[in-house]
Write a protein that holds these residues in place. Sequence first.
Motif, PDB file in Angstrom:
ATOM      1  N   GLU A   1       1.297  -0.865  -0.555  1.00  0.00           N
ATOM      2  CA  GLU A   1      -0.368   0.061  -0.127  1.00  0.00           C
ATOM      3  C   GLU A   1       0.796   0.877   0.032  1.00  0.00           C
ATOM      4  O   GLU A   1       0.395   2.182  -0.607  1.00  0.00           O
ATOM      5  CB  GLU A   1      -1.034   0.152   0.749  1.00  0.00           C
ATOM      6  N   ASN A  29       0.964   4.288  -3.190  1.00  0.00           N
ATOM      7  CA  ASN A  29       1.111   5.705  -2.579  1.00  0.00           C
ATOM      8  C   ASN A  29       2.173   6.103  -3.308  1.00  0.00           C
ATOM      9  O   ASN A  29       1.475   7.275  -4.049  1.00  0.00           O
ATOM     10  CB  ASN A  29       0.457   5.844  -1.238  1.00  0.00           C
ATOM     11  N   GLY A  86      -4.272   4.554  -5.934  1.00  0.00           N
ATOM     12  CA  GLY A  86      -5.037   4.607  -5.795  1.00  0.00           C
ATOM     13  C   GLY A  86      -6.750   4.697  -5.269  1.00  0.00           C
ATOM     14  O   GLY A  86      -6.746   4.795  -6.897  1.00  0.00           O
ATOM     15  N   GLY A  96      -5.303   3.018   2.519  1.00  0.00           N
ATOM     16  CA  GLY A  96      -4.662   1.761   2.376  1.00  0.00           C
ATOM     17  C   GLY A  96      -3.288   2.120   2.664  1.00  0.00           C
ATOM     18  O   GLY A  96      -3.050   1.862   3.429  1.00  0.00           O
ATOM     19  N   ARG A 144      -8.518  -4.833  -1.215  1.00  0.00           N
ATOM     20  CA  ARG A 144      -7.892  -5.749  -2.781  1.00  0.00           C
ATOM     21  C   ARG A 144      -7.779  -6.870  -2.314  1.00  0.00           C
ATOM     22  O   ARG A 144      -6.698  -7.623  -2.689  1.00  0.00           O
ATOM     23  CB  ARG A 144      -6.578  -4.748  -2.766  1.00  0.00           C
TER      24      ARG A 144
HETATM   25 MG    MG Z   1      -3.141   4.111  -1.710  1.00  0.00          MG
END
Ligand code: MG
Length: 635
Positions: A17, A21, A104, A109, A343
Amino acid sequence: DLMINSIYTNREIFLRELISNASDAVDKLYFASLTDKDIQLNRADLRIVVSSDQDSRTVTVSDNGIGMTKEQLDLNLGTIAHSDSLAFKSDNSEAQGGDVDIIGQFGVGFYSAFMVASKVRVVSRAYGHDEAWAWESNGVDGYTITAAERSEHGTDVILTLKDNTDEESYDEFATEYGLRNLIKRYSNYVRYPVMMEVTKTREVARPAGDAEAAEGDAVELQPEYETYTELDTINSMIPIWKRRGTDVSQEEYNEFYKSDFHDFSDPACTFTVHAEGALSYDALLFIPSRAPYDLYSKDYKKGLALYSSNVLIMEKCEELLPDYYNFVRGVVDSQDLTLNISRETLQHNSQLRAIARRIEKKVTAELKKMLENDREEYERFFDNFGRGLEFGIYNSYGMLKGELADLLMFYSAKQEKLVTFAEYVEAAPADPKVIYYACGDSVERLRKLPVVQSVLSRGYDVLLCTKDVDEFCFQAMMTYGEGDDARELKNVASGDLALASEDEKAAAAETAKAHESLFAAMKDDLGGEVERVTVSSRLTREDEAPACITTEGPLSLEMERIMAQMPDAGGIKSQRVLELNAAHPVFAKLTAAQKDGDADKVRLYAELLYNQALLIEGMPIDDPVAFANAVTQLM
Ligand code: MG
Ligand code: ADP
């Protein structure tokens, strides 16, 4: 903490995650540079760096992306389920031209960091701003934002790992090995380099004098090594399945297959699927050249790796493969999957089903192609994985025979090689509409069986089948072929073979009638072992065996033997018939004994013939001692 633990089951995804990002942040800056001439950027400089410190128990994910202002830190990290990235994606979807692939979308996340961290500090400097800000939180009591320093635009996310407890250890997340594995597993195809300081060893160069000194002493100098660290790119970035098929060599596919699916051998077959439209996806699929050792064990898990926007969602997505194609390995990547917020799962299984259907069709087509073009390779394939295909037919009660029957191969007694049903039919006379088979443990043994010999000598081919699943599959199929061309699958050792002419049948019925009392006596002698004793329509010549055992009803002798090995199904018996060859001299002896009223001789013959026929079939006889005694007595 509460929220994040109810979303995710697997805490190690935190790194996925954070890297996602960072990749989005870099992507946004890159995208901005495309439209804003003031942003001078070298795409090659964009990167993500992961580092750790075991003493302070920290893990840091840094990027030189677009960064966040104080307001953005507040809004993006301070609000659960607020995804700036999703807004960015929809705002720019027109202009993207396919080159920006934002990951994203849910705005949660980032918080997955709190599954492993007791404190998260985010230091960020927005592109084009001079000041940097630090956002900090323990995930329980809100957060603070304070002024900070950062020499360049971008973001550092610094996690302080939780303390180990009796049940949980977080140490691995600060090790080079642990982090590297997670990057490889989940973020291998993120589009920007994910870099890490990695430890390496090298040989130390010796001062020149040492070697000369050593030469005089005739002592071999042991090489000395030292360790050093170097910033390495860990991920491979470009997903091989997204490259055009013509650009990728088979060598590259083989390497990818071997390293990602842990096999030593090259795949037998490599193919791709590219779908475009409402649900677009790319798939890269492999048929292994050998069966993994655990393929037929309960522990084997089928499935394809599922990626969305280059990020791994599931390592083995079972829904993508039917059981009978469980050997297929590969990846499916789609941007269009409606992912669940974690996810980890998908919201709409209909998407998976649509992909699975297409993949199944493709695998079938590829196998047919292999069968046509590379017989040797196909035979190897079938040797490895054929059982699974037959199970597919059996488990579906024959429903799948349309899909799978043409992929099966069996040994032809007449052609002395593996043939498909279609090849059997092509070589066979138009009538009877039957495919003959025999089942047992070896081709050599099956070939010699009187029942097989009898069918062969009349000019018909027999498939000699040695896999335990064969006959179960045949019984589920019942027939092969369509409409008028459908052929019944018949075991040469059960039921009526449809080989005798009307005259032969009439003659057999007459003989049977004439010897009713003999057959009844023999059946009694065998004490319920057989349903009946009768004249054989298979063995009708003097030079054929004097007797054979056949079965009536659905269970053959071979099936009885297989069932006897299964823990729960033992004790099921087939309905046996002792068939006598009326043309054989032994038959004349039998009828003579019966006429003379020599009941002992009839019994002796009955037992001998029955046990002898069992031995030929490879079945155990009940009382070997009695059998041996009977033979001795005769001699
Ligand atoms: Mg994210
Ligand atoms: P998502 O990625 O699904 O949007 P996250 O909770 O992971 O949700 O992140 C929330 C938001 O925080 C992102 O949409 C993004 O705007 C911002 N953000 C997170 N990490 C970074 C980063 N490294 N650089 C810039 N912005 C970031």
